[in-house]
Structure formats: structure tokens, C-alpha cells
Design an enzyme around this catalytic site. Structure first.
Site, mmCIF file in Angstrom:
data_model
loop_
_atom_site.group_PDB
_atom_site.id
_atom_site.type_symbol
_atom_site.label_atom_id
_atom_site.label_comp_id
_atom_site.label_asym_id
_atom_site.label_seq_id
_atom_site.Cartn_x
_atom_site.Cartn_y
_atom_site.Cartn_z
ATOM 1 N N CYS A 1 -23.574 -7.327 -18.273
ATOM 2 C CA CYS A 1 -22.318 -7.435 -17.523
ATOM 3 C C CYS A 1 -21.284 -6.467 -18.082
ATOM 4 O O CYS A 1 -21.103 -6.366 -19.288
ATOM 5 C CB CYS A 1 -21.728 -8.839 -17.642
ATOM 6 S SG CYS A 1 -22.680 -10.135 -16.873
ATOM 7 N N GLY B 1 0.796 -1.224 0.000
ATOM 8 C CA GLY B 1 0.000 0.000 0.000
ATOM 9 C C GLY B 1 0.826 1.270 0.000
ATOM 10 O O GLY B 1 0.283 2.361 -0.153
ATOM 11 N N CYS C 1 -28.156 -9.597 -15.553
ATOM 12 C CA CYS C 1 -27.667 -9.281 -16.892
ATOM 13 C C CYS C 1 -28.672 -9.760 -17.940
ATOM 14 O O CYS C 1 -29.144 -10.896 -17.896
ATOM 15 C CB CYS C 1 -26.319 -9.957 -17.100
ATOM 16 S SG CYS C 1 -25.746 -9.913 -18.806
ATOM 17 N N CYS D 1 -26.776 -12.788 -20.010
ATOM 18 C CA CYS D 1 -26.381 -14.082 -19.429
ATOM 19 C C CYS D 1 -27.110 -14.371 -18.126
ATOM 20 O O CYS D 1 -26.898 -15.414 -17.519
ATOM 21 C CB CYS D 1 -24.867 -14.136 -19.202
ATOM 22 S SG CYS D 1 -24.317 -13.217 -17.759
HETATM 23 ZN ZN ZN Z 1 -23.825 -11.049 -18.490
#
Ligand code: ZN
Lengths: 362, 318
Positions: free
Chosen positions: B291, B57, B266, B269
Site C-alpha cells: 500500500c 475549481g 498488498c 495487509c
Molecule cells: Zn497494505
């Protein structure tokens, strides 16, 4: 109908082809040669060399042609090229007091040893469009004079002899190199000057101007401005002496600035310094103003909160390749982030509406 | 000096003019060093990367080079990738989660051309993934490198513009200003008003900018099997998260961190766990959600998952 953003590769190839064609322009007209750019757009070439940090007029001309005259794009091309070049050696500091000057003026003295040389300047031209140039009229050659053969000493050294101007400390410290080390703050003056020499002309012009208008005013006069060729020498260890490997054109400006003095120090003039590749008067004068403004700490002045005094502000923002990249990158897709903000705003609006309804019900 | 000479042909690929061979010895063929950068520069970057991994970091200054693409377009990520690549690597590049966005395409072809490495769109096939603004939905595995492109590496930058100040604040773990900002958000908006580039704390020490990923992705950074490397070219900083590090998004006990995504599944999908892009379909404001991770979406689709409008997927392919 949903159409996915496909075919990026093809789109890019097409765009670049179009760019190539539009760069050439109407083929009815002759293509520009690099010689023409180098010879006739010499001040553009100078700027590209200075801010590109690479002294090569032919490459600068190529970059200008490739960039369709966009000088920042041309500077970018040069920078990306130079960063891959091997370092073969380091030159000795150039000696500008042995410059072969084509121009040398001082605003602080009426007459100077060696004389004022106006040189090829726009100064005192009347800014009237010259239609003879449009008509391809050749403008005759200038008359010639004997070149000066002796060295031309810096004017401010005359003041130095009388202790009237603050003396620059001679240091043999190795100067930093912004192109090989990350910028660390506070920066040495050498690093600051390197950044300014590479810095954007427009940015420095604006900042220098702001000092004249009262944002950390430093009462500057051009002590001396000179343009000309200087020899570049490198030390050859095997030989034990330096040899000249070429010469470069540079513009150098030293400003004389007022200094109040303090209880311990008598009043004395101070200096700002600018040096760039090529004929670049505007940039070099602005650079000297900004350099002087940035020296407030070492000269015991007050921080007036002015932009030109703020080392971190100036050095972080003067590079036009960094600036243009970041300013222009906001045209890249950001829809993922925007979506996240959109959802957050929707959520907050829903919450606010719920609160409002509750208040009305009460 | 052993630096490699590299021809300028990367810059003039579109130029039809001829160079003057008398003064410039240009090579007409591409003869880059492997992955463009010279070996000395790669060594310098690798040293910075090792330091970054040793201090999770922490922002390590490095001498960022001028790349043949603009600052702000991934020069930090590109330099980190170039320093890490070996000829056996398989590279994936995403921007906004997608492999086919223009800048991802451009960077991928840069490495295909200068390093000759294999490239892929499949998250699980890639040994190195360079990303802008997303972490893939598919869980990363040991041996993978995730390279983030970072615009502003300093999480405190918009609270304190001075680097000289923020470095002190990090050194002293003085992060009160950040908590005040988050608290003010809550009192003003009822929420922490940061949706992306949401600050994290790494291994209980440094507060770090995760790059402008949506905060939905933040939890994926913690306990991640892959090595996460961050490159900020213009700002000359590199930082890193070693595998399986604890990464915590900043929050308050009574206002715990929450992920944020568009609700729903989505349309292509049917995934209801992925980060969604909102796509405007027509000028009536009809929207669909798909997506953002294109590889995740198409892999699911190939495996038979369907959404409301999967037919669009098929017609596009057909
Ligand atoms: Zn998707």
C-alpha cells in the site's frame, strides 16, 4: 528483504548535523568571520542583497556563510527572513543624481561634466592570477583625491534637453509590490523593473546578451553607469518633512538605444534602465538591456518573438528562488506518479502485443 | 501596520555562528507567530480561500509569501495549512501516501514547532491533512480539511504556456484544446495517456488540475465530505472544492475514465482495493507490492488483515 523507508526524522537530523560540520570545514583553519565576508567578499554580499531584496550587508554575510558560499541559497535565506519583517514605512524615491559616486562612466561621450570616474573596477586589469594574494601579501592603500562635493547630473538629461531622447513620463502612481501582490499580466514597467532587480543575474545576463546577438536587438550603449551611495529618506507625517534614515550603495545604468521614429514621431533615442543594490555592474547593464527589450509595445516596435521581449516569459522565469525550488524539487519522491505511468505503459504495451498477435493470426 | 515581528531563528537553526547583537536584535528563542505566518498574511490567504470555495475549481491569485522551505516543496500547501490551523487542530502530513517520507516529516515538524498543534498519522484522527500526490484511502469525513500541495495549478499549462491565454480560456469555458489532446492520445495510444494530474471538471464549470495525484484517486474527490483546498505557492494560486461537490474526470462516452492501479493485493495487509507501490526487492528484479497509504496499511494489519509477506511487517517491528 523489504525495508520500509522509516526513520525520516532521524535521517534529516543526521544530515543537518553533517551539513553543520562540513560547513565549518577543517578546524585546522580559522572560521570565517562575518566581517571578513562583508569586507572581502563584498560583491557576493552585494548580489545577495540585490536578489534577496534586503539591504543589510551583515545579514547577507551571515547568509553567505550559512550557505557555504552558495549565493542562491544565501539569497533564499535572506528572502525567507525579509518576508516576515514588518513594513514600518515607505521611503521616498532615492535621488540618484545626488549620488556620492565611486564610479561613473559614460560610453557615449568622451568627456562629461563632473568627469569620468573609473573607480574600483576590474576593467582593464589583466586577468592574471595574483600570487601575492595567495602569499597573504598586503597590497598597499590607494592614493586619495578630494571627493566631489556637487551633485552629478545624469548624462542622458543632456540629450533630453535637446529632445533627442525619449522622455520618461513622470508618474505619481503608487508602484506595485511583487512581494505583497501576485504578479498580474500585463505588468506595469515599475513592476517589471522590480522583478528584474530581484531577478537572477545569470538569467538576465543571458537574456541581455541574446538581445545583442540579434534576438530583438536594440542597439544599446551604456549612456551612463554609476555606483555610489544614495540617501534614503522617509516622510514623517508628524514632522511634515522627510528625514534621512541612512544610505545605501546602488549601481545604476541607463542605456541609450536607437529608435527609428515613425510617421508621426521624429527619430529619437530611447532608454533602458537598471538599478540594483550594491556594486553590481554586470547585472545592472543586463537589466537595462532586458528592460529596453520589454518596452517594445509602448515604443511602437514589432514583436519579434524574442525571449527578451516576452514579458510573461521573462517575469515568470527570472526569479532564481522560484526557479531553483521548482527545478530541484524533482529530486523529491515522485514514485506514486511514476507507478501510475508504469502501469499505463504496461497496459499500452499489453494492448499493442495483443493487436500484433491478432494481425499475425489474420 | 500591525504585522507581527518574527525572529529569523527558523533559518539559522543549524548555524553555530554568533550574530552581532549590537546591530541585530536577534532573539535566541523561537518566538514565531502561531503557525509561522503573521495574522495579516493569514487574513489575506483566508480571503482567497473563501473566494475559492465560492467559485469551485477557479484559481484565485494570492500574494504567496516566501516560506522557509523551497518553492516546489509544498509552500502553497504550507501557507494554506497555516491560514487554516487553530490550536485545537490535529495535523497529518503525507507525501506519496506515507507519513514518514522525508518532506512529510519536515513539514509536520514545522507545524508541530511553529503552531504547537497535535500531529497524527491516523487519517481518521486528523482534522487537517496536508498531502502531496495522494488522497488517503480511508474515506474522509465532514469537518476534515484536505490541503493539497500543487506544483502547476493550471490544467491547460502544457497545452498553452501563457497565463494570459489560459485565463481567457477558463473565462470562456473554452476547453476544446483539452479534449483535442485527450482525443489525440486515444488515436495514438489507444488510451488517454495521462496517469496522474488527470484533469477534472468541477461542478460542470471549471476544468481543474487535481495536483499530481494518480488518476486512481480522482473519484475520491467527488462527493467528498471534507473540504478540499489546493495551494500553489510559486504560482501564487489557491483553489478549492467545497464538500459534496461533483467532480468529474474528463473522458469520452466511448472511452470512459478508468482508475488505474497495479493489479493484485498488498503484500503486507492483503488489501486489494488500495493504490500500490512497487518495491524492487533485489537485483534479480523481484518485486513486491505494498500500500502507498502507510496508515491504511498498518491499520489493516493491526486489525488482523494479512498479505503474502506480512511476516516482514512483524520482523520490522520486532
Ligand atoms: Zn497494505
Amino acid at each position: 528483504m523489504y525495508v520500509a523507508v522509516k526513520g525520516g526524522e532521524h535521517a534529516i537530523a543526521n544530515a543537518h548535523q553533517w551539513l553543520g560540520e562540513i560547513r565549518r570545514g577543517d578546524t585546522l583553519f580559522d572560521a570565517l568571520s562575518l566581517d571578513q565576508i562583508r569586507e572581502q567578499l563584498a560583491l557576493s554580499v552585494a548580489r545577495v542583497m540585490a536578489e534577496g531584496s534586503l539591504y543589510d550587508p551583515d545579514l547577507a554575510a551571515l547568509a553567505i556563510k550559512q550557505a557555504r558560499g552558495d549565493l542562491i541559497e544565501a539569497i533564499f535565506l535572506i528572502r525567507a527572513y525579509r518576508t516576515t519583517l514588518p513594513r514600518l514605512g515607505y521611503a521616498l524615491p532615492v535621488d540618484t543624481s545626488s549620488m556620492r559616486c565611486i564610479r561613473r562612466i559614460s560610453a557615449t561621450f568622451k568627456d562629461i561634466p563632473g568627469g569620468q570616474i573609473l573607480g574600483p573596477t576590474f576593467d582593464y586589469t589583466h586577468r592574471l592570477l595574483d600570487f601575492r594574494l595567495a602569499a597573504d601579501g598586503e597590497i598597499g592603500a590607494a592614493s586619495k583625491a578630494e571627493a566631489l562635493s556637487e551633485d552629478v547630473p545624469h548624462i542622458l538629461e543632456l540629450l533630453n534637453r535637446d529632445d533627442l531622447i525619449q522622455e520618461e513620463e513622470l508618474t505619481n502612481a503608487e508602484p506595485g509590490d511583487l512581494t505583497r501582490e501576485p504578479l498580474a499580466l500585463p505588468a506595469s514597467r515599475a513592476v517589471r523593473l522590480q522583478a528584474l532587480a530581484r531577478g537572477d543575474e545569470g538569467f538576465l545576463l543571458g537574456l541581455g546578451y541574446s538581445t545583442q546577438r540579434g534576438y530583438a536587438r536594440n542597439h544599446a550603449f551604456v549612456g551612463e553607469l554609476r555606483i555610489g551611495m544614495v540617501a534614503v529618506e522617509i516622510m514623517i507625517p508628524e514632522l511634515g518633512f522627510a528625514i534621512e534614515i541612512g544610505e545605501v550603495e546602488v549601481t545604476e545604468c541607463e542605456t541609450v538605444n536607437q529608435f527609428q521614429g515613425s510617421k508621426t514621431e521624429p527619430p529619437q533615442f530611447t532608454r533602458g534602465y537598471g538599478l540594483t543594490f550594491g556594486q553590481q555592474e554586470r547585472k545592472t547593464i543586463a537589466m537595462a538591456l532586458v528592460d529596453r527589450a520589454l518596452r517594445w509595445r509602448e515604443l511602437g516596435e514589432d514583436d519579434l518573438g524574442a525571449a527578451a521581449q516576452d514579458e510573461e516569459f521573462v517575469l515568470s522565469h527570472c526569479d532564481n528562488i522560484q526557479a531553483t525550488g521548482f527545478v530541484e524539487h524533482i529530486k523529491l519522491p515522485h514514485y506514486v506518479d511514476f507507478q501510475s505511468e508504469l502501469e499505463l505503459v504496461r497496459q499500452m504495451r499489453r494492448d499493442a502485443a495483443t493487436r500484433q498477435r491478432r494481425q499475425q493470426d489474420d | 501596520m500591525t504585522e507581527q515581528i518574527i525572529t529569523p531563528s527558523a533559518n539559522d537553526k543549524n548555524d553555530t555562528t554568533t550574530h552581532n547583537p549590537e546591530t541585530h536584535n536577534f532573539d535566541a528563542t523561537d518566538s514565531y507567530n502561531f503557525a509561522y505566518l503573521d495574522e495579516q498574511t493569514k487574513r489575506m490567504i483566508r480571503r482567497a480561500l473563501l473566494k475559492a470555495l465560492a467559485i469551485p475549481g477557479y484559481q484565485v491569485p494570492f500574494a504567496s509569501r516566501e516560506m522557509p522551505m523551497p518553492y516546489g516543496w509544498g509552500t502553497g500547501g504550507v501557507q494554506v495549512t497555516a491560514a487554516c490551523l487553530t490550536p485545537d487542530d490535529c495535523v497529518k502530513v503525507i507525501d506519496q501516501g506515507a507519513d514518514d517520507t522525508t518532506n512529510a516529516v519536515s513539514i509536520r515538524s514545522f507545524f508541530a514547532r511553529t503552531a504547537g498543534v497535535r500531529t497524527t498519522e491516523a487519517t481518521d484522527e486528523a482534522s487537517l491533512i496536508q498531502t502531496r500526490h495522494r488522497i488517503p484511502e480511508t474515506e474522509l469525513t465532514e469537518g476534515q480539511l484536505l490541503v493539497y500541495q500543487v506544483p502547476i495549478p493550471e490544467p491547460l499549462r502544457f497545452l498553452e504556456p501563457r497565463e494570459t491565454e489560459t485565463r481567457k480560456m477558463h473565462a470562456l469555458s473554452e476547453y476544446g484544446l483539452m479534449h483535442v489532446k485527450l482525443y489525440e492520445d486515444i488515436s495514438q495510444h489507444g488510451h488517454i495517456a495521462t496517469a496522474y494530474a488527470y484533469p477534472v471538471n468541477v461542478e460542470g464549470r471549471y476544468v481543474m488540475d487535481p495536483s499530481p495525484i494518480p488518476k486512481f484517486d480522482n473519484p475520491k474527490m467527488s462527493d467528498c465530505a471534507a473540504i478540499q483546498l489546493f495551494g500553489a505557492g510559486r504560482e501564487q494560486r489557491i483553489y478549492a472544492i467545497p464538500p459534496y461537490s461533483h467532480v468529474k474526470s474528463l473522458d469520452f462516452e466511448d472511452y470512459p475514465f478508468d482508475r488505474l492501479r497495479a493489479p493484485g493485493a498488498c503484500a503486507l495487509c492483503g488489501a486489494d482495493d488500495s493504490y500500490l507501490d512497487e518495491v524492487i526487492m533485489d537485483d534479480q528484479g523481484t518485486r513486491m507490492y505494498v500500500c502507498s497509504d502507510t496508515d491504511y496499511c498498518s491499520t489493516r494489519h493491526e486489525r488482523g488483515h494479512v498479505g503474502d509477506q506480512s511476516d516482514l511487517f512483524d520482523s520490522e517491528e520486532g
